[in-house]
Write an enzyme that holds these catalytic residues in place. Structure first.
Site, mmCIF file in Angstrom:
data_model
loop_
_atom_site.group_PDB
_atom_site.id
_atom_site.type_symbol
_atom_site.label_atom_id
_atom_site.label_comp_id
_atom_site.label_asym_id
_atom_site.label_seq_id
_atom_site.Cartn_x
_atom_site.Cartn_y
_atom_site.Cartn_z
ATOM 1 N N PRO A 33 0.825 -1.204 0.000
ATOM 2 C CA PRO A 33 0.000 0.000 0.000
ATOM 3 C C PRO A 33 0.865 1.263 0.000
ATOM 4 O O PRO A 33 1.831 1.362 0.745
ATOM 5 C CB PRO A 33 -0.808 -0.138 1.293
ATOM 6 C CG PRO A 33 -0.883 -1.620 1.529
ATOM 7 C CD PRO A 33 0.446 -2.140 1.066
ATOM 8 N N GLU A 34 0.506 2.195 -0.869
ATOM 9 C CA GLU A 34 1.240 3.446 -0.989
ATOM 10 C C GLU A 34 0.367 4.593 -0.472
ATOM 11 O O GLU A 34 -0.654 4.362 0.175
ATOM 12 C CB GLU A 34 1.667 3.645 -2.450
ATOM 13 C CG GLU A 34 2.525 2.489 -2.971
ATOM 14 C CD GLU A 34 2.921 2.641 -4.437
ATOM 15 O OE1 GLU A 34 2.924 3.791 -4.942
ATOM 16 O OE2 GLU A 34 3.229 1.622 -5.085
ATOM 17 N N LYS A 65 3.561 6.796 4.086
ATOM 18 C CA LYS A 65 2.772 5.564 4.001
ATOM 19 C C LYS A 65 2.301 5.093 5.375
ATOM 20 O O LYS A 65 1.929 3.932 5.544
ATOM 21 C CB LYS A 65 3.605 4.467 3.329
ATOM 22 C CG LYS A 65 4.078 4.821 1.918
ATOM 23 C CD LYS A 65 4.968 3.728 1.344
ATOM 24 C CE LYS A 65 5.576 4.151 0.018
ATOM 25 N NZ LYS A 65 6.486 3.109 -0.535
ATOM 26 N N HIS A 89 -5.287 -13.919 11.095
ATOM 27 C CA HIS A 89 -4.350 -12.801 10.930
ATOM 28 C C HIS A 89 -4.948 -11.445 11.285
ATOM 29 O O HIS A 89 -4.414 -10.409 10.884
ATOM 30 C CB HIS A 89 -3.795 -12.796 9.508
ATOM 31 C CG HIS A 89 -2.964 -14.001 9.203
ATOM 32 N ND1 HIS A 89 -1.750 -14.245 9.813
ATOM 33 C CD2 HIS A 89 -3.194 -15.054 8.378
ATOM 34 C CE1 HIS A 89 -1.254 -15.387 9.362
ATOM 35 N NE2 HIS A 89 -2.108 -15.893 8.501
ATOM 36 N N ARG A 113 0.786 -11.383 5.972
ATOM 37 C CA ARG A 113 2.227 -11.520 5.741
ATOM 38 C C ARG A 113 3.059 -10.908 6.864
ATOM 39 O O ARG A 113 4.265 -11.078 6.911
ATOM 40 C CB ARG A 113 2.600 -10.909 4.381
ATOM 41 C CG ARG A 113 1.949 -11.649 3.213
ATOM 42 C CD ARG A 113 2.381 -11.106 1.880
ATOM 43 N NE ARG A 113 3.792 -11.348 1.628
ATOM 44 C CZ ARG A 113 4.432 -10.940 0.535
ATOM 45 N NH1 ARG A 113 3.778 -10.253 -0.393
ATOM 46 N NH2 ARG A 113 5.707 -11.184 0.369
ATOM 47 N N ARG A 146 13.107 -3.674 -8.521
ATOM 48 C CA ARG A 146 11.652 -3.571 -8.667
ATOM 49 C C ARG A 146 11.257 -3.623 -10.135
ATOM 50 O O ARG A 146 11.947 -3.083 -10.998
ATOM 51 C CB ARG A 146 11.138 -2.257 -8.053
ATOM 52 C CG ARG A 146 11.389 -2.132 -6.565
ATOM 53 C CD ARG A 146 11.105 -0.718 -6.123
ATOM 54 N NE ARG A 146 11.438 -0.547 -4.713
ATOM 55 C CZ ARG A 146 10.549 -0.316 -3.758
ATOM 56 N NH1 ARG A 146 9.270 -0.266 -4.050
ATOM 57 N NH2 ARG A 146 10.928 -0.142 -2.513
#
Length: 270
Positions: A2-3, A58, A90, A109, A260
């Site tokens: 997420p940005e 972020k 989670h 994660r 990337r």
């Protein structure tokens, strides 16, 4: 990951149910995120009232009336859920308010984080101390960016991903902004002229604003707190579109830059 648009959308969604709410319960269901959840988080939050929600880069920031700032990062796969029907493995952190709103931080994660600092220490918090200006503010302008690029031979995309230069931009929005500005991601930064820098600053702001309006971008895990997806991913021009046609008719390419995936149209972007 997420940005800026995804975190901004998350903060706006959480604000609808948390702003002004008194916290009556906090549960740490699983403390093992990127960093352990603070052991005193319950005593510092329970009984307090939330007075502001904001974003820096972020990170999301939730402040209570005791001047405690709860700082979250969504990592690779994290998201907040409002009033989940049931808790999953989670769901690491759960907060309940007096008006029976329940929010949980879900992160399969476990690259996300929750930190707790005093509000007056935010500017000196280790992850904020050297961070660059917010791209949607007037402090991020062509003159500022020109100074940052003036003596750098690094690829322009690498500079845009440097949080010390500008806050909150990640791989997705760097690719999309560079495409809109028609600038090749590998261009040495110092070779950009002022008109190109001006175009790039405009494109960064424009792409981010459009992404926020669409609720961010859902690729795999991200969703808004109310469960809705982020639809800007349906508007991508180059990101994730290797082998497809650009609007100009040229084939979109992918290569690796700084570890990337980078997507571009080598016909449009020079």
């Amino acid at each position: 990951m997420p940005e800026l648009p995804e975190v901004e959308t998350t903060i706006r969604g959480l604000s609808e149910v948390l702003m002004g709410e008194k916290i009556i319960d906090v549960k740490v269901r699983r403390a093992s995120l990127r960093r352990p959840i603070p052991s005193d988080i319950q005593e510092r939050l329970i009984g307090s009232t939330i007075i502001s929600l904001s974003r820096r880069a972020k990170y999301g920031i939730i402040v209570n009336d005791r001047d405690d700032a709860l700082i979250f990062h969504l990592g690779m796969s994290g998201r907040w859920k409002i009033n989940p029907e049931n808790f999953e493995k989670h769901d690491h952190f759960v907060l309940q308010t007096k008006n029976n709103f329940i929010v949980s931080l879900y992160d399969p994660r476990r690259f996300g984080s929750l930190d707790l600092v005093k509000k007056n220490q935010l500017l000196e918090w280790s992850y904020f101390r050297n961070i660059g200006p917010e791209p949607l503010t007037g402090n991020f302008n062509p003159e500022y960016l020109q100074k940052k690029l003036f003596s750098s031979s690094a690829p322009i995309k690498k500079i845009l991903l440097d949080q010390k230069v500008v806050a909150g931009i990640g791989n997705i929005y760097a690719c999309e902004a560079l495409h809109q500005a028609k600038i090749h991601p590998q261009r040495p930064s110092k070779n950009l002229n002022f008109d190109e820098i001006t175009s790039l600053v405009f494109s960064i702001k424009n792409i981010l604003q459009k992404a926020i309006a669409e609720g961010g971008s859902t690729l795999k895990d991200y969703a808004r707190p109310n469960g809705e997806l982020g639809y800007f991913s349906t508007k991508f021009k180059v990101y994730g579109k290797e082998g497809e046609q650009c609007e100009c008719g040229h084939t979109i390419e992918r290569y690796t830059l700084g570890g990337r995936s980078t997507f571009l149209c080598s016909s449009c972007q020079k």
